[in-house]
Every structure is written in structure tokens, then in C-alpha cells.
Design a protein around this motif. Sequence first.
Motif, PDB file in Angstrom:
ATOM      1  N   HIS A  63       1.338  -1.278   0.062  1.00 52.44           N
ATOM      2  CA  HIS A  63       0.007  -0.105   0.378  1.00 52.44           C
ATOM      3  C   HIS A  63       1.068   0.942   0.635  1.00 52.44           C
ATOM      4  O   HIS A  63       0.156   2.228  -1.133  1.00 52.44           O
ATOM      5  CB  HIS A  63      -1.028  -0.083   1.342  1.00 52.44           C
ATOM      6  CG  HIS A  63      -2.306   1.122   1.486  1.00 52.44           C
ATOM      7  ND1 HIS A  63      -3.031   1.435   0.459  1.00 52.44           N
ATOM      8  CD2 HIS A  63      -1.613   2.357   2.403  1.00 52.44           C
ATOM      9  CE1 HIS A  63      -3.680   2.326   0.399  1.00 52.44           C
ATOM     10  NE2 HIS A  63      -2.944   3.097   1.632  1.00 52.44           N
ATOM     11  N   ALA A  64       2.177   1.727   0.338  1.00 51.13           N
ATOM     12  CA  ALA A  64       2.542   2.047   0.495  1.00 51.13           C
ATOM     13  C   ALA A  64       3.493   2.722  -0.337  1.00 51.13           C
ATOM     14  O   ALA A  64       3.384   3.812  -0.588  1.00 51.13           O
ATOM     15  CB  ALA A  64       3.889   2.403   1.882  1.00 51.13           C
ATOM     16  N   ALA A  65       3.313   1.392  -1.056  1.00 57.62           N
ATOM     17  CA  ALA A  65       4.785   0.983  -2.259  1.00 57.62           C
ATOM     18  C   ALA A  65       3.974   2.015  -3.122  1.00 57.62           C
ATOM     19  O   ALA A  65       3.677   2.761  -4.401  1.00 57.62           O
ATOM     20  CB  ALA A  65       5.234   0.117  -3.134  1.00 57.62           C
ATOM     21  N   ALA A  66       2.349   1.683  -3.733  1.00 58.38           N
ATOM     22  CA  ALA A  66       1.673   2.042  -4.188  1.00 58.38           C
ATOM     23  C   ALA A  66       1.385   3.692  -3.849  1.00 58.38           C
ATOM     24  O   ALA A  66       0.937   4.050  -4.857  1.00 58.38           O
ATOM     25  CB  ALA A  66       0.349   1.832  -3.733  1.00 58.38           C
ATOM     26  N   LEU A  67       0.605   4.034  -2.619  1.00 55.11           N
ATOM     27  CA  LEU A  67       0.912   5.308  -2.771  1.00 55.11           C
ATOM     28  C   LEU A  67       1.881   6.342  -3.153  1.00 55.11           C
ATOM     29  O   LEU A  67       1.608   8.008  -3.777  1.00 55.11           O
ATOM     30  CB  LEU A  67       0.813   5.165  -1.514  1.00 55.11           C
ATOM     31  CG  LEU A  67       0.202   7.154  -0.209  1.00 55.11           C
ATOM     32  CD1 LEU A  67      -1.166   7.677  -1.600  1.00 55.11           C
ATOM     33  CD2 LEU A  67       0.553   7.193   0.731  1.00 55.11           C
ATOM     34  N   LEU A  68       3.585   6.374  -2.921  1.00 51.46           N
ATOM     35  CA  LEU A  68       4.969   7.340  -3.155  1.00 51.46           C
ATOM     36  C   LEU A  68       4.896   6.743  -4.754  1.00 51.46           C
ATOM     37  O   LEU A  68       4.308   7.855  -5.956  1.00 51.46           O
ATOM     38  CB  LEU A  68       6.038   5.726  -2.602  1.00 51.46           C
ATOM     39  CG  LEU A  68       5.673   6.473  -1.053  1.00 51.46           C
ATOM     40  CD1 LEU A  68       6.903   5.733  -0.464  1.00 51.46           C
ATOM     41  CD2 LEU A  68       5.550   8.115  -0.773  1.00 51.46           C
ATOM     42  N   VAL A  69       4.343   5.782  -5.732  1.00 56.76           N
ATOM     43  CA  VAL A  69       4.217   5.553  -7.141  1.00 56.76           C
ATOM     44  C   VAL A  69       3.573   5.994  -7.558  1.00 56.76           C
ATOM     45  O   VAL A  69       3.703   6.619  -8.484  1.00 56.76           O
ATOM     46  CB  VAL A  69       4.311   4.169  -7.378  1.00 56.76           C
ATOM     47  CG1 VAL A  69       4.648   3.522  -8.662  1.00 56.76           C
ATOM     48  CG2 VAL A  69       5.970   3.775  -6.798  1.00 56.76           C
ATOM     49  N   ALA A 120       2.023   9.061  -6.175  1.00 53.47           N
ATOM     50  CA  ALA A 120       1.800  10.119  -5.933  1.00 53.47           C
ATOM     51  C   ALA A 120       3.641  10.994  -6.526  1.00 53.47           C
ATOM     52  O   ALA A 120       3.617  12.165  -7.760  1.00 53.47           O
ATOM     53  CB  ALA A 120       3.101  10.828  -4.803  1.00 53.47           C
ATOM     54  N   LEU A 121       4.746   9.890  -6.972  1.00 52.70           N
ATOM     55  CA  LEU A 121       5.984  10.415  -7.983  1.00 52.70           C
ATOM     56  C   LEU A 121       4.598  10.365  -9.983  1.00 52.70           C
ATOM     57  O   LEU A 121       4.949  11.316 -10.489  1.00 52.70           O
ATOM     58  CB  LEU A 121       6.372   8.941  -8.417  1.00 52.70           C
ATOM     59  CG  LEU A 121       7.679   9.340  -9.539  1.00 52.70           C
ATOM     60  CD1 LEU A 121       8.500  10.672  -8.702  1.00 52.70           C
ATOM     61  CD2 LEU A 121       8.636   7.872  -9.330  1.00 52.70           C
ATOM     62  N   LEU A 122       3.958   9.315 -10.019  1.00 52.71           N
ATOM     63  CA  LEU A 122       3.645   9.608 -11.252  1.00 52.71           C
ATOM     64  C   LEU A 122       1.999  11.301 -11.210  1.00 52.71           C
ATOM     65  O   LEU A 122       2.517  11.717 -11.812  1.00 52.71           O
ATOM     66  CB  LEU A 122       1.930   8.676 -11.887  1.00 52.71           C
ATOM     67  CG  LEU A 122       0.988   8.329 -12.578  1.00 52.71           C
ATOM     68  CD1 LEU A 122       1.881   8.426 -13.833  1.00 52.71           C
ATOM     69  CD2 LEU A 122       0.251   7.555 -12.388  1.00 52.71           C
ATOM     70  N   ALA A 173       3.041   4.495 -13.837  1.00 56.47           N
ATOM     71  CA  ALA A 173       1.574   4.303 -14.185  1.00 56.47           C
ATOM     72  C   ALA A 173       1.039   2.251 -13.899  1.00 56.47           C
ATOM     73  O   ALA A 173       0.105   2.039 -13.108  1.00 56.47           O
ATOM     74  CB  ALA A 173       0.763   4.481 -15.283  1.00 56.47           C
ATOM     75  N   ALA A 174       1.233   1.747 -14.707  1.00 55.57           N
ATOM     76  CA  ALA A 174       1.758   0.084 -14.238  1.00 55.57           C
ATOM     77  C   ALA A 174       2.476  -0.281 -12.857  1.00 55.57           C
ATOM     78  O   ALA A 174       2.411  -1.134 -12.679  1.00 55.57           O
ATOM     79  CB  ALA A 174       2.481  -0.704 -15.563  1.00 55.57           C
ATOM     80  N   ALA A 175       3.373   1.058 -12.657  1.00 54.86           N
ATOM     81  CA  ALA A 175       3.824  -0.037 -11.349  1.00 54.86           C
ATOM     82  C   ALA A 175       3.592  -0.208 -10.243  1.00 54.86           C
ATOM     83  O   ALA A 175       2.844  -0.572  -8.909  1.00 54.86           O
ATOM     84  CB  ALA A 175       5.111   0.711 -11.475  1.00 54.86           C
ATOM     85  N   ALA A 176       2.338   1.797 -10.420  1.00 57.54           N
ATOM     86  CA  ALA A 176       1.429   2.275  -9.320  1.00 57.54           C
ATOM     87  C   ALA A 176       0.082   0.792  -9.374  1.00 57.54           C
ATOM     88  O   ALA A 176      -0.597   0.523  -8.752  1.00 57.54           O
ATOM     89  CB  ALA A 176       0.920   3.110  -9.780  1.00 57.54           C
TER      90      ALA A 176
END
Length: 131
Positions: free
Chosen positions: A3-9, A11-13, A56-59
Motif C-alpha cells: 500500500h505504501a509503495a502504491a501510494l508513493l509511486v 504520487a510520483l506519477l 502507472a503500470a508499477a503503481a
Amino acid sequence: MMHAAALLVTALLFGGMTLFAFGFAPFLFSALPADTTRAVIRRAFPHFYLFVIVTAAAAGLTAFAGDELAGGALVAVALTAVLARQILMPAINRATDHGEQRRFARLHGASVVLTLVHIVLSGGVLLRLAQ
């Protein structure tokens, strides 16, 4: 952790797309001659779309585990960015090269709308993941 990784990636997107659309591109048009700006933008867009696709794919893949709607929205951003990079962008360039101003305006308008949709979707996912 995912979840934290999804949130950070995400945010980067969101930040990357917003900076490019509302910062980098307008800055170039105000700082450089129009012909130079067009050449730079043309060279920058493939990299911009590649950033959107990969991020976007990574997120999306990291978000999917905890939130299928968020993951699906981000994967949709990635897939439509592939279409924009491989189909829409070359069509815009061809219209420019052939002096087809109406076609350029229509295609460019579509790319602007698509980018805004991507920004809104990623912002919505960002807010959803932040809760």
C-alpha cells in the motif's frame, strides 16, 4: 508495505505528469523561440509517455493487491498512455509535418484531454490510497 509503495509511486506519477503539463511545457514556450520549443517538446514527449506508462503500470500493479479499483484505474492510465505514445503522438507529428492545422488541432486537443484525464485519475487514486 504494498500500500505504501502504491501510494508513493502514484504520487510520483501524479507529480510528474502535473509538472510536465503545467510547468515544463509552459516554461519552454515562454523561454525559447517557438520553433525550438516545438522541437524540444517533440523530443520530450516519447520520454514523458514512457514515464507515464512505466510509473502507472508499477503503481497499478502495487495498488491492485489492496484496492482493485485503484489498481485498475492506474493500469488504464498505463494502457491509454501506450496508445497515446504509439498512435496519437505519431499522428500529431505527421499532421504537423504535413501542415494539416485542423487535424493537428483536433489530435493535440485529444492528447491534452487524455493527459488531463490521466492527471485526474491519478489524483483520485492518490486521494483514495491516502485514506
